[in-house]
Design a protein around this motif. Structure first.
Motif, PDB file in Angstrom:
ATOM      1  N   LEU A 208       0.819  -1.247   0.062  1.00 11.50           N
ATOM      2  CA  LEU A 208       0.018   0.116  -0.097  1.00 11.50           C
ATOM      3  C   LEU A 208       1.041   1.165  -0.073  1.00 11.50           C
ATOM      4  CD1 LEU A 208      -2.862   1.069   0.071  1.00 11.50           C
ATOM      5  CD2 LEU A 208      -2.666   1.069   2.749  1.00 11.50           C
TER       6      LEU A 208
ATOM      7  N   LEU B   2       0.274   4.663  -2.322  1.00 11.22           N
ATOM      8  CA  LEU B   2      -0.031   5.956  -1.962  1.00 11.22           C
ATOM      9  C   LEU B   2       1.011   7.145  -2.044  1.00 11.22           C
ATOM     10  CD1 LEU B   2      -1.207   5.195   1.797  1.00 11.22           C
ATOM     11  CD2 LEU B   2      -2.639   5.263  -0.064  1.00 11.22           C
TER      12      LEU B   2
ATOM     13  N   PHE C 103      10.884  25.165  -6.465  1.00  8.17           N
ATOM     14  CA  PHE C 103       9.476  24.077  -6.594  1.00  8.17           C
ATOM     15  C   PHE C 103       9.867  22.999  -5.288  1.00  8.17           C
ATOM     16  CE2 PHE C 103       7.054  20.665  -7.694  1.00  8.17           C
ATOM     17  CZ  PHE C 103       5.903  21.265  -8.145  1.00  8.17           C
TER      18      PHE C 103
ATOM     19  N   PHE D  17       4.164  20.177   2.519  1.00  8.74           N
ATOM     20  CA  PHE D  17       3.827  19.016   3.269  1.00  8.74           C
ATOM     21  C   PHE D  17       4.188  18.802   4.442  1.00  8.74           C
ATOM     22  CE2 PHE D  17       3.133  17.896  -1.237  1.00  8.74           C
ATOM     23  CZ  PHE D  17       1.915  17.144  -1.053  1.00  8.74           C
TER      24      PHE D  17
ATOM     25  N   LEU E 273      -1.721  18.111  10.693  1.00  8.00           N
ATOM     26  CA  LEU E 273      -2.372  16.757  10.820  1.00  8.00           C
ATOM     27  C   LEU E 273      -1.840  15.956  11.868  1.00  8.00           C
ATOM     28  CD1 LEU E 273      -3.358  16.602   7.010  1.00  8.00           C
ATOM     29  CD2 LEU E 273      -4.869  17.452   8.998  1.00  8.00           C
TER      30      LEU E 273
ATOM     31  N   HIS F 250      -4.116  14.089  14.567  1.00  6.30           N
ATOM     32  CA  HIS F 250      -4.949  13.116  13.812  1.00  6.30           C
ATOM     33  C   HIS F 250      -4.184  11.631  13.540  1.00  6.30           C
ATOM     34  CE1 HIS F 250      -8.442  15.776  14.278  1.00  6.30           C
ATOM     35  NE2 HIS F 250      -7.510  16.750  13.701  1.00  6.30           N
TER      36      HIS F 250
ATOM     37  N   LEU G  19     -12.043  15.775  10.069  1.00  4.03           N
ATOM     38  CA  LEU G  19     -10.732  15.958  11.265  1.00  4.03           C
ATOM     39  C   LEU G  19     -11.101  17.051  12.288  1.00  4.03           C
ATOM     40  CD1 LEU G  19      -7.906  15.452   9.104  1.00  4.03           C
ATOM     41  CD2 LEU G  19      -8.719  13.857  10.491  1.00  4.03           C
ATOM     42  N   VAL G  20     -11.898  18.102  11.818  1.00  7.69           N
ATOM     43  CA  VAL G  20     -12.385  19.196  12.795  1.00  7.69           C
ATOM     44  C   VAL G  20     -13.375  18.775  13.756  1.00  7.69           C
ATOM     45  CG1 VAL G  20     -12.969  21.561  13.052  1.00  7.69           C
ATOM     46  CG2 VAL G  20     -11.183  20.998  11.184  1.00  7.69           C
TER      47      VAL G  20
ATOM     48  N   LEU H 297      -4.194   8.889  -7.545  1.00  3.06           N
ATOM     49  CA  LEU H 297      -4.110   9.300  -6.105  1.00  3.06           C
ATOM     50  C   LEU H 297      -5.547   8.804  -5.485  1.00  3.06           C
ATOM     51  CD1 LEU H 297      -2.438  12.782  -6.129  1.00  3.06           C
ATOM     52  CD2 LEU H 297      -1.772  10.785  -4.869  1.00  3.06           C
TER      53      LEU H 297
ATOM     54  N   ALA I 250      -6.004   5.306  -4.994  1.00  4.94           N
ATOM     55  CA  ALA I 250      -5.189   4.727  -3.965  1.00  4.94           C
ATOM     56  C   ALA I 250      -6.048   4.965  -2.535  1.00  4.94           C
ATOM     57  CB  ALA I 250      -3.807   5.472  -3.940  1.00  4.94           C
ATOM     58  N   TYR I 251      -6.634   6.117  -2.375  1.00  7.92           N
ATOM     59  CA  TYR I 251      -7.682   6.427  -1.398  1.00  7.92           C
ATOM     60  C   TYR I 251      -8.720   5.480  -1.098  1.00  7.92           C
ATOM     61  CZ  TYR I 251     -11.330   8.886   0.907  1.00  7.92           C
ATOM     62  OH  TYR I 251     -12.658   9.267   1.919  1.00  7.92           O
TER      63      TYR I 251
ATOM     64  N   LEU J  89      -6.879   2.311   0.018  1.00  5.43           N
ATOM     65  CA  LEU J  89      -6.491   2.405   1.649  1.00  5.43           C
ATOM     66  C   LEU J  89      -7.890   2.215   2.340  1.00  5.43           C
ATOM     67  CD1 LEU J  89      -4.790   3.687   3.907  1.00  5.43           C
ATOM     68  CD2 LEU J  89      -5.651   5.829   3.407  1.00  5.43           C
TER      69      LEU J  89
ATOM     70  N   LEU K 263      -7.663   8.198   8.828  1.00  7.12           N
ATOM     71  CA  LEU K 263      -6.487   7.897   7.918  1.00  7.12           C
ATOM     72  C   LEU K 263      -6.729   8.375   6.319  1.00  7.12           C
ATOM     73  CD1 LEU K 263      -4.792   4.658   9.140  1.00  7.12           C
ATOM     74  CD2 LEU K 263      -4.259   7.210   9.714  1.00  7.12           C
TER      75      LEU K 263
ATOM     76  N   ILE L 259      -6.844  12.021   6.097  1.00  8.86           N
ATOM     77  CA  ILE L 259      -5.697  12.708   5.962  1.00  8.86           C
ATOM     78  C   ILE L 259      -4.948  12.653   4.582  1.00  8.86           C
ATOM     79  CG2 ILE L 259      -3.134  12.419   6.640  1.00  8.86           C
ATOM     80  CD1 ILE L 259      -4.501  11.813   9.575  1.00  8.86           C
ATOM     81  N   PHE L 260      -5.269  11.284   4.147  1.00 10.76           N
ATOM     82  CA  PHE L 260      -4.843  11.168   2.747  1.00 10.76           C
ATOM     83  C   PHE L 260      -5.589  12.186   1.726  1.00 10.76           C
ATOM     84  CE2 PHE L 260      -4.606   8.707  -1.289  1.00 10.76           C
ATOM     85  CZ  PHE L 260      -3.194   8.803  -1.499  1.00 10.76           C
TER      86      PHE L 260
ATOM     87  N   ILE M 153      -6.594  14.859   2.204  1.00 10.59           N
ATOM     88  CA  ILE M 153      -6.001  16.222   2.224  1.00 10.59           C
ATOM     89  C   ILE M 153      -4.715  16.321   1.581  1.00 10.59           C
ATOM     90  CG2 ILE M 153      -5.371  18.000   3.713  1.00 10.59           C
ATOM     91  CD1 ILE M 153      -7.510  17.064   5.791  1.00 10.59           C
ATOM     92  N   PHE M 154      -3.996  15.418   1.921  1.00 12.03           N
ATOM     93  CA  PHE M 154      -2.537  15.450   1.247  1.00 12.03           C
ATOM     94  C   PHE M 154      -2.762  15.133  -0.261  1.00 12.03           C
ATOM     95  CE2 PHE M 154       1.447  14.900   3.582  1.00 12.03           C
ATOM     96  CZ  PHE M 154       0.827  15.313   4.986  1.00 12.03           C
TER      97      PHE M 154
ATOM     98  N   LEU N  38      -3.762  18.670  -1.668  1.00  8.88           N
ATOM     99  CA  LEU N  38      -2.785  19.651  -1.756  1.00  8.88           C
ATOM    100  C   LEU N  38      -1.818  19.247  -2.690  1.00  8.88           C
ATOM    101  CD1 LEU N  38      -1.718  19.843   1.947  1.00  8.88           C
ATOM    102  CD2 LEU N  38      -2.743  21.687   0.589  1.00  8.88           C
ATOM    103  N   ASP N  39      -1.552  18.127  -3.136  1.00  2.00           N
ATOM    104  CA  ASP N  39      -0.775  17.547  -4.404  1.00  2.00           C
ATOM    105  C   ASP N  39      -1.091  18.092  -5.588  1.00  2.00           C
ATOM    106  OD1 ASP N  39       1.993  16.355  -4.561  1.00  2.00           O
ATOM    107  OD2 ASP N  39       0.750  14.744  -5.751  1.00  2.00           O
TER     108      ASP N  39
ATOM    109  N   LEU O  58       0.183  21.116  -7.138  1.00  3.34           N
ATOM    110  CA  LEU O  58       1.881  20.994  -7.386  1.00  3.34           C
ATOM    111  C   LEU O  58       2.022  20.122  -8.837  1.00  3.34           C
ATOM    112  CD1 LEU O  58       2.603  20.385  -3.629  1.00  3.34           C
ATOM    113  CD2 LEU O  58       3.550  22.394  -5.224  1.00  3.34           C
TER     114      LEU O  58
END
Lengths: 224, 243
Positions: free
Chosen positions: A165, A169, A202, A210, A217, A220, B64-65, B120, B123-124, B127, B140, B143-144, B146-147, B150-151, B154
């Protein structure tokens, strides 16, 4: 206790644990070498081609090795249920995460310290004159890899098939890092070595985004 | 129930109208002709995808909040619907590209970014399938998500700096851009229709997740009560035996 002090203690524990056996480091270096060697069989590059494909190959090897090496970071705690003990300590959860990120950064950097010269020899690339700039790129790239990798190691530690996994990810998420790291390394290995500031910025931006997200985070991430 | 049926029928009618408009009312494009008509659904599915993923991102932060399970249910619904929209976009894109560009696929900024986006969020979903504990699964995966969210900027920025081949935005895309007025009306209708379909499916998926959560809780309760009853049945018997 300040976060920095607590993180330093966690870092010390991680280093002590690893240097008792050095098994993780050895496995990482060997794995990355296998990737580098396989690549030369698959593509049989000439000198000009190695200059072109070399940086990409180098970073692919680092990313694959990292996605395997970072897995035990939390899985090891999970197996022995030592994460509960760590959490009970009167320190912030970011200190635990930061200590582990720094430890993984050191492990990855040590592996790269061995791999880069070997790689340069095998693919006839000259490191003379670009060492410091290359180190800067490597540190920024590796920091991004270890920050996201350590966080996802904590995520995948709770899942079945976690060894499989984690790369699933991590690797798609790291594509922007891969592009930036490869482009800036390629600039250094070119006929006229030059460091592209855009890509360097960059990489730094990726790390900052990150690292901040992990800081926000981490409660959590490590809660029970 | 009746209201939901009515809304579903309304959305079905809307999507029929949008399909009719895209195929028969919109004028023929000067160079691409009929092939260009896929654009009405291609763009509309991207639009719906971004809305669905935004819902997922918002729900993940909210989970999460607040720690409320309903946000987790909304998060997974948003991702699933978004992945479906993304898949539609990734299929309609090459269908258009083959006759127009002469190739099915190219490693261009927008295409590559979307492909990564798709990977991505797949993968979520993986997971979620691999974590047993429901609380852990919720936090979890949030969190994934959110990551991953954010990606996305980018990924897009990196690819944009690198190379791009996709047509530039035709609406508000600078000089020489702009659509025929009929085309833009048809496009708006299609955007709205696909958006409504997305919302309809999202709401149903959200309800389903809530029902699943409830069913799992009830099952857990029955099992624990069953154990209690079994213990209650055995303890007196043991006591009797002891006496």
């Amino acid at each position: 206790m300040t976060t920095a002090r607590a993180a330093a203690i966690v870092l010390g524990k991680e280093l002590r644990l690893e240097f008792r056996t050095r098994e993780l480091l050895t496995a990482t270096v060997i794995f990355a070498l296998v990737v580098v060697v396989l690549f030369s069989f698959a593509f049989d590059p000439t000198a000009a081609e190695s200059r072109r494909y070399g940086p990409g190959l180098l970073w692919i090897a680092f990313l694959f090795a990292g996605s395997l090496m970072l897995n035990p970071s939390f899985a090891r705690e999970q197996n022995n249920e030592t994460l509960d003990a760590l959490r009970m300590a009167p320190i912030s959860s970011f200190a635990i995460l930061l200590g582990k990120i720094l430890a993984n950064l050191i492990f990855m950097s040590l592996a790269e310290l061995v791999l880069v010269p070997v790689f340069a020899v095998l693919y006839n690339l000259s490191l003379a004159g670009i060492v410091w700039r290359l180190i800067l790129v490597l540190v920024l790239g590796t920091l991004g890899l270890t920050v996201t990798g350590t966080v996802f190691s904590a995520v995948s530690a709770h899942a079945r098939m976690r060894e499989l996994l984690l790369p699933l990810l991590l690797l798609p998420l790291l594509t922007p890092l891969l592009i930036a790291a490869v482009e800036s390394t390629a600039g250094l290995f070119a006929e006229q070595p030059a460091l592209d500031r855009t890509w360097l910025a960059f990489l730094a931006g990726f790390d900052i985004v990150f690292l901040t997200a992990s800081w926000l985070l981490c409660d959590h991430l490590l809660e029970e | 129930m009746k209201a939901r049926l009515a809304i579903t029928a309304l959305v079905a009618l809307l999507i029929f109208c949008a399909g009719y408009a895209a195929l028969f009312i919109a004028p023929d494009e000067a160079t691409m002709h009929a092939i260009q008509r896929i654009f009405y659904f291609h763009v509309a599915s991207w639009n719906a995808m971004f809305c669905a993923f935004f819902v997922a991102f918002y729900a993940s932060v909210a989970y999460l909040v607040t720690g409320k399970r309903k946000w987790d249910a909304l998060g997974v619904s948003g991702v699933e619907v978004g992945v479906i929209c993304c898949t539609i976009g990734l299929i309609t894109g090459p269908l258009w590209a083959r006759p127009v560009w002469g190739i099915w696929w190219t490693w261009d900024a927008k295409l590559t970014s979307t492909f990564i986006l798709w990977l991505l969020f797949i993968a979520y979903l993986l997971l979620r399938g691999l974590v047993e504990d429901p609380e852990k699964k919720a936090s979890l995966s949030a969190i994934f998500a959110i990551f991953a969210s954010l990606d996305i900027p980018l990924v897009y920025l990196a690819n944009r700096l690198w190379r791009t081949q996709h047509p530039q935005p035709v609406i508000a895309g600078g000089q020489g851009s702009g659509l025929d007025p009929v085309m833009s009306k048809v496009l708006l209708l299609c955007l709205f229709a696909i958006f409504c379909v997305m919302i309809l499916v999202l709401v149903d998926r959200y309800r389903l997740e809530l029902l699943r959560n409830e069913a799992a809780e009830l099952k857990f309760e029955i099992e624990s009560r069953g154990l209690d009853a079994a213990e209650g049945a055995t303890t007196p018997a043991l006591q009797k035996g002891g006496l």
